[in-house]
Write a protein that holds these residues in place. Structure first.
Motif, mmCIF file in Angstrom:
data_model
loop_
_atom_site.group_PDB
_atom_site.id
_atom_site.type_symbol
_atom_site.label_atom_id
_atom_site.label_comp_id
_atom_site.label_asym_id
_atom_site.label_seq_id
_atom_site.Cartn_x
_atom_site.Cartn_y
_atom_site.Cartn_z
ATOM 1 N N GLY A 52 0.812 -1.216 0.000
ATOM 2 C CA GLY A 52 0.000 0.000 0.000
ATOM 3 C C GLY A 52 0.844 1.263 0.000
ATOM 4 O O GLY A 52 0.579 2.202 -0.737
ATOM 5 N N ALA A 53 1.878 1.285 0.838
ATOM 6 C CA ALA A 53 2.785 2.437 0.887
ATOM 7 C C ALA A 53 3.541 2.566 -0.433
ATOM 8 O O ALA A 53 3.730 3.672 -0.951
ATOM 9 C CB ALA A 53 3.753 2.300 2.048
ATOM 10 N N ALA A 54 3.966 1.455 -0.978
ATOM 11 C CA ALA A 54 4.692 1.471 -2.247
ATOM 12 C C ALA A 54 3.803 1.999 -3.364
ATOM 13 O O ALA A 54 4.269 2.740 -4.237
ATOM 14 C CB ALA A 54 5.203 0.071 -2.579
ATOM 15 N N GLN A 55 2.529 1.662 -3.341
ATOM 16 C CA GLN A 55 1.624 2.104 -4.399
ATOM 17 C C GLN A 55 1.559 3.626 -4.462
ATOM 18 O O GLN A 55 1.635 4.213 -5.546
ATOM 19 C CB GLN A 55 0.228 1.534 -4.196
ATOM 20 N N GLY A 56 1.449 4.283 -3.322
ATOM 21 C CA GLY A 56 1.410 5.739 -3.311
ATOM 22 C C GLY A 56 2.695 6.354 -3.844
ATOM 23 O O GLY A 56 2.672 7.332 -4.584
ATOM 24 N N GLU A 57 3.825 5.754 -3.475
ATOM 25 C CA GLU A 57 5.119 6.254 -3.934
ATOM 26 C C GLU A 57 5.287 6.063 -5.447
ATOM 27 O O GLU A 57 5.719 6.976 -6.153
ATOM 28 C CB GLU A 57 6.227 5.522 -3.179
ATOM 29 N N VAL A 58 4.926 4.894 -5.939
ATOM 30 C CA VAL A 58 5.027 4.606 -7.373
ATOM 31 C C VAL A 58 4.105 5.539 -8.154
ATOM 32 O O VAL A 58 4.507 6.133 -9.164
ATOM 33 C CB VAL A 58 4.691 3.125 -7.664
ATOM 34 N N GLU A 59 2.877 5.698 -7.681
ATOM 35 C CA GLU A 59 1.904 6.553 -8.358
ATOM 36 C C GLU A 59 2.409 7.993 -8.470
ATOM 37 O O GLU A 59 2.324 8.614 -9.527
ATOM 38 C CB GLU A 59 0.584 6.511 -7.586
ATOM 39 N N ALA A 60 2.969 8.527 -7.390
ATOM 40 C CA ALA A 60 3.461 9.907 -7.403
ATOM 41 C C ALA A 60 4.637 10.078 -8.358
ATOM 42 O O ALA A 60 4.682 11.048 -9.127
ATOM 43 C CB ALA A 60 3.865 10.312 -5.985
ATOM 44 N N ARG A 61 5.575 9.157 -8.336
ATOM 45 C CA ARG A 61 6.743 9.280 -9.225
ATOM 46 C C ARG A 61 6.353 9.168 -10.687
ATOM 47 O O ARG A 61 6.870 9.886 -11.536
ATOM 48 C CB ARG A 61 7.773 8.212 -8.891
ATOM 49 N N LEU A 62 5.444 8.239 -10.985
ATOM 50 C CA LEU A 62 4.998 8.080 -12.365
ATOM 51 C C LEU A 62 4.258 9.327 -12.843
ATOM 52 O O LEU A 62 4.462 9.787 -13.967
ATOM 53 C CB LEU A 62 4.111 6.842 -12.502
ATOM 54 N N ALA A 63 3.395 9.880 -11.986
ATOM 55 C CA ALA A 63 2.612 11.063 -12.356
ATOM 56 C C ALA A 63 3.525 12.238 -12.691
ATOM 57 O O ALA A 63 3.251 12.982 -13.639
ATOM 58 C CB ALA A 63 1.656 11.434 -11.229
ATOM 59 N N ARG A 64 4.618 12.399 -11.952
ATOM 60 C CA ARG A 64 5.566 13.485 -12.246
ATOM 61 C C ARG A 64 6.184 13.335 -13.629
ATOM 62 O O ARG A 64 6.692 14.297 -14.200
ATOM 63 C CB ARG A 64 6.684 13.509 -11.195
ATOM 64 N N ASN A 65 6.148 12.120 -14.151
ATOM 65 C CA ASN A 65 6.744 11.847 -15.458
ATOM 66 C C ASN A 65 5.691 11.592 -16.540
ATOM 67 O O ASN A 65 6.003 11.057 -17.602
ATOM 68 C CB ASN A 65 7.697 10.661 -15.341
ATOM 69 N N GLY A 66 4.433 11.956 -16.254
ATOM 70 C CA GLY A 66 3.378 11.868 -17.255
ATOM 71 C C GLY A 66 2.719 10.509 -17.413
ATOM 72 O O GLY A 66 2.016 10.280 -18.394
ATOM 73 N N TRP A 67 2.933 9.607 -16.463
ATOM 74 C CA TRP A 67 2.353 8.266 -16.534
ATOM 75 C C TRP A 67 1.279 8.096 -15.469
ATOM 76 O O TRP A 67 1.331 8.724 -14.415
ATOM 77 C CB TRP A 67 3.424 7.204 -16.321
ATOM 78 N N THR A 68 0.314 7.218 -15.742
ATOM 79 C CA THR A 68 -0.740 6.877 -14.795
ATOM 80 C C THR A 68 -0.525 5.436 -14.344
ATOM 81 O O THR A 68 -0.423 4.530 -15.186
ATOM 82 C CB THR A 68 -2.129 6.990 -15.454
#
Length: 95
Positions: A52-68
């Motif tokens: 769950g914690a990893a999901q939030g971190e992955v989501e934020a990093r991807l979003a900064r790079n234009g990915w969902t």
């Protein structure tokens, strides 16, 4: 003198134990980008092996790079890296 040595030894063991407890964690995930539609599978290092914690971190990093983020498939330690490297290709430890 014995008490001082015992205290130093105890402190050293605590420090060594906490370093081992903070072993590297990784998450593998699937992501997409629109216009045009692009999909990718990737692996990134995360600060927690809790999914769950990893999901939030992955989501934020991807979003900064234009990915969902579509989903986090799982979390794992260094022993799972090599088997995922070929499938992740250019998205292996990219973000």
């Amino acid at each position: 003198m014995k008490q001082i040595l015992f205290s130093l030894l105890s402190a050293g063991l605590l420090i060594a134990g906490s370093a081992a407890a903070q072993a590297a964690c990784y998450a593998d995930y699937k992501a997409r980008r629109d216009n045009p539609l692009q999909l990718h599978y990737g692996v990134m290092e995360v600060s927690s092996c809790d999914r769950g914690a990893a999901q939030g971190e992955v989501e934020a990093r991807l979003a900064r790079n234009g990915w969902t983020l579509l989903n986090v498939l799982g979390t794992f330690d260094e022993s799972g890296l090599e088997q995922r490297k070929a499938n992740a290709g250019q998205f292996y430890l990219r973000f």
